[in-house]
Motif scaffolding. Structure first.
Motif, PDB file in Angstrom:
ATOM      1  N   CYS A  76      -2.420  10.358  -5.792  1.00 47.60           N
ATOM      2  CA  CYS A  76      -1.018  10.069  -6.152  1.00 47.60           C
ATOM      3  C   CYS A  76      -0.411   9.328  -4.954  1.00 47.60           C
ATOM      4  O   CYS A  76      -0.292   9.899  -3.880  1.00 47.60           O
TER       5      CYS A  76
ATOM      6  N   LEU B 277       2.446   8.583  -4.047  1.00 47.96           N
ATOM      7  CA  LEU B 277       3.647   9.168  -3.442  1.00 47.96           C
ATOM      8  C   LEU B 277       3.315  10.440  -2.649  1.00 47.96           C
ATOM      9  O   LEU B 277       3.902  10.708  -1.604  1.00 47.96           O
ATOM     10  N   CYS B 278       2.333  11.207  -3.126  1.00 46.15           N
ATOM     11  CA  CYS B 278       1.856  12.354  -2.349  1.00 46.15           C
ATOM     12  C   CYS B 278       1.176  11.858  -1.064  1.00 46.15           C
ATOM     13  O   CYS B 278       1.334  12.441   0.005  1.00 46.15           O
TER      14      CYS B 278
ATOM     15  N   TYR C 170      -5.896  14.658  -7.678  1.00 45.73           N
ATOM     16  CA  TYR C 170      -5.495  15.238  -8.962  1.00 45.73           C
ATOM     17  C   TYR C 170      -6.498  14.842 -10.040  1.00 45.73           C
ATOM     18  O   TYR C 170      -7.099  13.758  -9.962  1.00 45.73           O
TER      19      TYR C 170
ATOM     20  N   CYS D 117       1.331  11.922  -9.805  1.00 48.44           N
ATOM     21  CA  CYS D 117       1.253  13.331 -10.176  1.00 48.44           C
ATOM     22  C   CYS D 117       2.500  13.659 -10.993  1.00 48.44           C
ATOM     23  O   CYS D 117       3.512  12.959 -10.907  1.00 48.44           O
TER      24      CYS D 117
ATOM     25  N   HIS E 236       5.940  13.958  -9.186  1.00 54.95           N
ATOM     26  CA  HIS E 236       6.519  12.702  -8.711  1.00 54.95           C
ATOM     27  C   HIS E 236       6.970  11.820  -9.866  1.00 54.95           C
ATOM     28  O   HIS E 236       7.999  11.156  -9.787  1.00 54.95           O
TER      29      HIS E 236
HETATM   30 ZN   LIG Z   1       2.550  13.077  -6.139  1.00 53.60          ZN
END
Ligand SMILES: [Zn+2]
Length: 392
Positions: free
Chosen positions: A339, A341-342, A354, A382, A385
């Motif tokens: 992900c 952003l993660c 994930y 994810c 997000h």
């Molecule tokens: Zn994420």
């Protein structure tokens, strides 16, 4: 309420038959003593070349036309009787014997006057079984609701017109239920429903009643004795004018039958540039990603933010799978989360991989900014997000 069984011949009932072509109404019979279409009755709707013909064919075969009900109004002078049930059948017979339509007999078109004499006599001598009822107006109307289950059932607004009959209904029907009116064509671009079955009147009433917190029944009850329909007419015209001044292109088919009354109440305080609105409307209607074309108008009236109204087409499973694989392979090499952003975050998820099921597809360039729904513009995020990101 009192009922009495009578027998009339077709000749007697259709004597002095008058039909109003413009209003599609059978007016009088029984030599002027019978009102065929009282104001609470619906227009003649058998005139389709099938139901009217079937009535005549039944008579020629000697079949009964079924029970007919008249009301004895107790009037001092003629007409004394009104048709309570059977108006469509009587009007069909009356129109046939006065030469308004033809039937097919032995492969040939025949009007009443071209039929052999024995056929003409057979029709004219047919007996009609008629119950004549007398009672209070309330009793008769209540009963009218009960018996009108045979044939074509009454539309809800036809029934309301019967229940709240009076000067208001008469005036409202003259405005909204005349199918010959030139205005009907303009209205049909925005309003669903057959004016003859009171569909347009129903919409007009709904629009004016709702902002007052009233049902159609409530509004009709409150205005029943009004001699005019100023508020009803003004409100309806205002809504139609409002829509057609904002979306100025020739009305699109998807505009028909929308809740324009509610949209007017919600949005008429805002100002719009009709040129922009019309252009954006055309773009959205052409956009294959827009599943709900009818949602385009409220979407634009609301400022173009609530994409749920458009039911925008989402990424298909193959595209998602492909984007997932691309992202996950790259992430694994760098030992970061798949992900994105993660991956740039600081918590334990920054290197989490994930599963496909745990991720959702997002438009890199938001759809509302003209981002397309294809692999190049697809990014898997994810769930948390993706759900935190509002505008898709
Ligand atoms: Zn994420």
């Amino acid at each position: 309420m009192k009922t009495e069984l009578h027998q009339y011949t077709v000749a007697a009932v259709t004597k002095g038959f008058v039909y109003n072509e413009l209003e599609a109404k059978g007016l009088f019979g029984l030599d002027g003593d019978l009102v065929i279409q009282p104001e609470y009755q619906r227009h003649y709707i058998y005139g389709d070349g099938k139901k009217d013909v079937a009535v005549i064919e039944s008579l020629l075969k000697g079949y009964p036309l079924g029970l007919i009900y008249f009301v004895d109004t107790g009037a001092q002078s003629a007409p004394h009787l009104e048709v309570l049930d059977g108006q469509q059948r009587i009007t069909s017979v009356g129109r046939f014997v006065t030469g308004k339509f033809a039937i097919e007999r032995d492969g040939r078109e025949q009007t009443f006057s071209s039929l052999p004499a024995e056929d003409r006599d057979r029709i004219m001598d047919s007996d009609l079984l008629v119950y004549i009822c007398s009672g209070t107006e309330a009793e008769i109307k209540e009963w009218f609701q009960t018996i009108n289950i045979a044939g074509i059932p009454l539309a809800p607004q036809e029934l309301r017109n019967a229940i709240y009959s009076g000067p208001f209904v008469t005036a409202a029907k003259a405005r909204f239920s005349n199918s010959q009116s030139a205005l009907q064509q303009k209205w049909a671009a925005y309003v669903n429903g057959d004016p003859r079955r009171q569909g347009v009147l129903e919409v007009a009433l709904e629009w004016v009643a709702a902002p007052q917190g009233l049902s159609i029944d409530g509004y009709m009850a409150a205005h029943r004795q009004d001699t005019g329909i100023r508020e009803l007419q003004t409100y309806f015209d205002t809504v139609i004018e409002w829509v057609s001044s904002i979306f100025t292109a020739p009305p699109h088919r998807t505009m028909r039958g929308l809740e324009w009354g509610r949209l007017y109440e919600t949005y008429h305080h805002r100002s719009y540039r009709s040129g922009d609105m019309t252009e954006q409307m055309t773009d959205l209607l052409d956009d294959p990603a827009v599943n709900n074309e009818k949602g385009v108008y409220e979407y634009l009236l609301g400022g173009g933010t609530d994409t749920r109204l458009l039911d925008v087409r989402l990424f298909d499973p193959a595209t998602k799978k492909e984007a997932y694989k691309r992202q996950t392979d790259a992430a694994k090499k760098k030992d970061i989360s798949n992900c994105p952003l993660c991956a740039v975050g600081t918590n334990a998820n920054k290197s989490r991989i994930y599963t496909l099921k745990e991720m959702e597809a997002d438009h890199v360039t938001a759809w509302s900014n003209r981002g397309s729904t294809n692999l190049a513009n697809c990014e898997m995020l994810c769930q948390s997000h993706n759900r935190a990101k509002g505008n898709r």
